[in-house]
Scaffold this motif. Sequence first.
Motif, PDB file in Angstrom:
ATOM      1  N   TYR A  27      25.468  62.207  -1.049  1.00 26.74           N
ATOM      2  CA  TYR A  27      26.549  61.391  -1.611  1.00 26.74           C
ATOM      3  C   TYR A  27      27.233  62.198  -2.709  1.00 26.74           C
ATOM      4  O   TYR A  27      26.565  62.803  -3.552  1.00 26.74           O
ATOM      5  CB  TYR A  27      25.958  60.094  -2.177  1.00 26.74           C
ATOM      6  N   ASP A  50      20.323  62.620   4.475  1.00 32.92           N
ATOM      7  CA  ASP A  50      20.898  61.273   4.379  1.00 32.92           C
ATOM      8  C   ASP A  50      22.395  61.347   4.065  1.00 32.92           C
ATOM      9  O   ASP A  50      22.790  61.650   2.952  1.00 32.92           O
ATOM     10  CB  ASP A  50      20.193  60.479   3.266  1.00 32.92           C
ATOM     11  N   SER A 146      21.183  48.754   4.627  1.00 37.35           N
ATOM     12  CA  SER A 146      21.149  49.305   3.281  1.00 37.35           C
ATOM     13  C   SER A 146      21.700  48.258   2.328  1.00 37.35           C
ATOM     14  O   SER A 146      22.659  47.548   2.668  1.00 37.35           O
ATOM     15  CB  SER A 146      21.994  50.579   3.214  1.00 37.35           C
ATOM     16  N   ASN A 147      21.094  48.187   1.175  1.00 32.69           N
ATOM     17  CA  ASN A 147      21.547  47.267   0.122  1.00 32.69           C
ATOM     18  C   ASN A 147      21.421  45.801   0.538  1.00 32.69           C
ATOM     19  O   ASN A 147      22.216  44.967   0.101  1.00 32.69           O
ATOM     20  CB  ASN A 147      22.991  47.600  -0.282  1.00 32.69           C
ATOM     21  N   GLN A 179      17.545  50.594   2.879  1.00 32.98           N
ATOM     22  CA  GLN A 179      17.774  51.615   1.839  1.00 32.98           C
ATOM     23  C   GLN A 179      18.443  50.959   0.630  1.00 32.98           C
ATOM     24  O   GLN A 179      19.536  50.422   0.739  1.00 32.98           O
ATOM     25  CB  GLN A 179      18.673  52.730   2.400  1.00 32.98           C
ATOM     26  N   LEU A 208      16.585  59.435  -8.760  1.00 28.35           N
ATOM     27  CA  LEU A 208      16.587  60.102 -10.066  1.00 28.35           C
ATOM     28  C   LEU A 208      17.422  59.313 -11.072  1.00 28.35           C
ATOM     29  O   LEU A 208      17.791  59.836 -12.128  1.00 28.35           O
ATOM     30  CB  LEU A 208      17.152  61.531  -9.919  1.00 28.35           C
ATOM     31  N   GLN A 210      20.338  58.752 -10.955  1.00 28.38           N
ATOM     32  CA  GLN A 210      21.557  59.568 -11.108  1.00 28.38           C
ATOM     33  C   GLN A 210      21.528  60.393 -12.396  1.00 28.38           C
ATOM     34  O   GLN A 210      22.539  60.575 -13.071  1.00 28.38           O
ATOM     35  CB  GLN A 210      22.811  58.695 -10.999  1.00 28.38           C
ATOM     36  N   LEU A 246      15.358  59.847  -1.718  1.00 26.80           N
ATOM     37  CA  LEU A 246      16.458  60.643  -1.153  1.00 26.80           C
ATOM     38  C   LEU A 246      17.215  61.372  -2.261  1.00 26.80           C
ATOM     39  O   LEU A 246      18.405  61.099  -2.491  1.00 26.80           O
ATOM     40  CB  LEU A 246      17.435  59.707  -0.416  1.00 26.80           C
ATOM     41  N   LYS A 248      19.509  63.732  -4.420  1.00 26.78           N
ATOM     42  CA  LYS A 248      20.707  64.543  -4.130  1.00 26.78           C
ATOM     43  C   LYS A 248      20.801  65.688  -5.133  1.00 26.78           C
ATOM     44  O   LYS A 248      20.556  65.496  -6.333  1.00 26.78           O
ATOM     45  CB  LYS A 248      21.953  63.667  -4.224  1.00 26.78           C
ATOM     46  N   SER A 249      21.173  66.865  -4.663  1.00 24.94           N
ATOM     47  CA  SER A 249      21.528  67.946  -5.580  1.00 24.94           C
ATOM     48  C   SER A 249      22.358  68.974  -4.830  1.00 24.94           C
ATOM     49  O   SER A 249      22.178  69.160  -3.627  1.00 24.94           O
ATOM     50  CB  SER A 249      20.275  68.620  -6.161  1.00 24.94           C
ATOM     51  N   VAL A 250      23.252  69.631  -5.568  1.00 21.78           N
ATOM     52  CA  VAL A 250      23.965  70.775  -4.987  1.00 21.78           C
ATOM     53  C   VAL A 250      23.498  72.073  -5.654  1.00 21.78           C
ATOM     54  O   VAL A 250      24.055  73.131  -5.409  1.00 21.78           O
ATOM     55  CB  VAL A 250      25.501  70.638  -5.157  1.00 21.78           C
ATOM     56  N   THR A 251      22.487  71.964  -6.508  1.00 19.26           N
ATOM     57  CA  THR A 251      22.028  73.107  -7.291  1.00 19.26           C
ATOM     58  C   THR A 251      20.759  73.688  -6.663  1.00 19.26           C
ATOM     59  O   THR A 251      19.725  73.000  -6.617  1.00 19.26           O
ATOM     60  CB  THR A 251      21.696  72.631  -8.739  1.00 19.26           C
ATOM     61  N   ARG A 254      17.412  73.133  -8.330  1.00 21.81           N
ATOM     62  CA  ARG A 254      16.962  71.731  -8.358  1.00 21.81           C
ATOM     63  C   ARG A 254      16.545  71.253  -6.963  1.00 21.81           C
ATOM     64  O   ARG A 254      15.616  70.444  -6.835  1.00 21.81           O
ATOM     65  CB  ARG A 254      18.079  70.834  -8.884  1.00 21.81           C
ATOM     66  N   GLU A 257      13.164  72.515  -6.842  1.00 21.41           N
ATOM     67  CA  GLU A 257      12.325  71.781  -7.826  1.00 21.41           C
ATOM     68  C   GLU A 257      11.926  70.406  -7.279  1.00 21.41           C
ATOM     69  O   GLU A 257      10.777  69.973  -7.441  1.00 21.41           O
ATOM     70  CB  GLU A 257      13.132  71.611  -9.125  1.00 21.41           C
ATOM     71  N   ASN A 258      12.856  69.752  -6.606  1.00 21.71           N
ATOM     72  CA  ASN A 258      12.600  68.392  -6.126  1.00 21.71           C
ATOM     73  C   ASN A 258      11.635  68.336  -4.938  1.00 21.71           C
ATOM     74  O   ASN A 258      11.234  67.243  -4.523  1.00 21.71           O
ATOM     75  CB  ASN A 258      13.927  67.701  -5.790  1.00 21.71           C
TER      76      ASN A 258
END
Length: 291
Positions: A27, A50, A146-147, A179, A208, A210, A246, A248-251, A254, A257-258
């Motif tokens: 996301y 996801d 979801s939700n 979810q 996390l 966020q 789930l 999320k990271s673009v790094t 990380r 790390e996750n």
Amino acid sequence: MTSPFTLSSSFKLNSGFEIPLLGFGVYQTPPSETSAAVQEALKAGYRHIDSAAFYRNERACADGIVKSGIPREEIFFTTKVPPQAISYEGTKESVRKSLGEVGGQLKYIDLVLLHAPFGGKEGRLGAWKALAEAVEEGTVRSIGVSNYGVHHLDELEKYIKDTDAKLGKGKGGVLSVNQIELHPWLQRRDIIDWCQKRGVLVQAWAPLAQANRWNDPSLKDIVKRTGKTGAQILLRWSLQKGFSPLPKSVTPSRILENTKIFDFELSDSELAVLETDEYDYHGWDPTTSSL
Ligand SMILES: NC(=O)c1ccc[n+]([C@@H]2O[C@H](COP(=O)([O-])OP(=O)(O)OC[C@H]3O[C@@H](n4cnc5c(N)ncnc54)[C@H](OP(=O)(O)O)[C@@H]3O)[C@@H](O)[C@H]2O)c1
């Protein structure tokens, strides 16, 4: 300390298919960065991606999956029917579109979720019928929501039972996943109880929080005592609660790390200090929307 989970731990869904517990969220990952992020995640060992039609990066996910060189059947790919398409026709069209985005490369979609319990009763149940038909057609393997709050889940369960009774077992569709946003500061115990009693996997979005709660005193205390990062502790919390987180990271650092959450365990007292009654949601909470 030993840990019962590994990076390849999976859960057998009510559909009969296995899903890797640790997922990788995309996301807000721009389409131009998604293929690289997905390849980085697959290199780090994730096998579950996801996405959602709403994220506009389904095609880029498929591209990353193919470029990873990992056999298709070893990877689990999820997408979602957008909130504004929750009706029979809207969902038929949305599944067609998602298959247009990823079908050429992925052949089938592992899991399709209704992104939110919108559209009114007729819309929600019509959308579910369209998902059940996609499973019968073989283009989608498992389906879920979801939700969804307990009242939405009760409505769906009644529809599934009634349809099965009328047309035969399985004809009403098989609910595999709900979810929802979940972390220590948003614990939807009523929803979790409903799902876990029925073998419905609870997936944790924003596991996390966020990245908003690194300064929480209880979390900081566990960080100090374990030498693990706040992110690793939150993901481990999710796994030990029986959820499928789930992150999320673009790094790249990380993303890696996750995944380092399988060499330690949170003790009962650490889990206890992370029990809160806070209601700290991020962005939206459709679980409370009316029927
Ligand atoms: N069904 C739904 O309605 C719904 C709604 C929202 C999300 N989701 C799904 O759930 C996934 C996760 O939720 P989310 O993206 O909202 O939030 P999240 O995973 O809780 O948090 C993502 C944020 O945390 C940062 N982060 C990641 N790893 C970190 C680390 N180790 N240390 C410090 N910061 C870290 C990321 O930054 P960088 O990227 O800059 O590294 C990003 O800013 C989504 O990607 C999506 O797949 C579903």
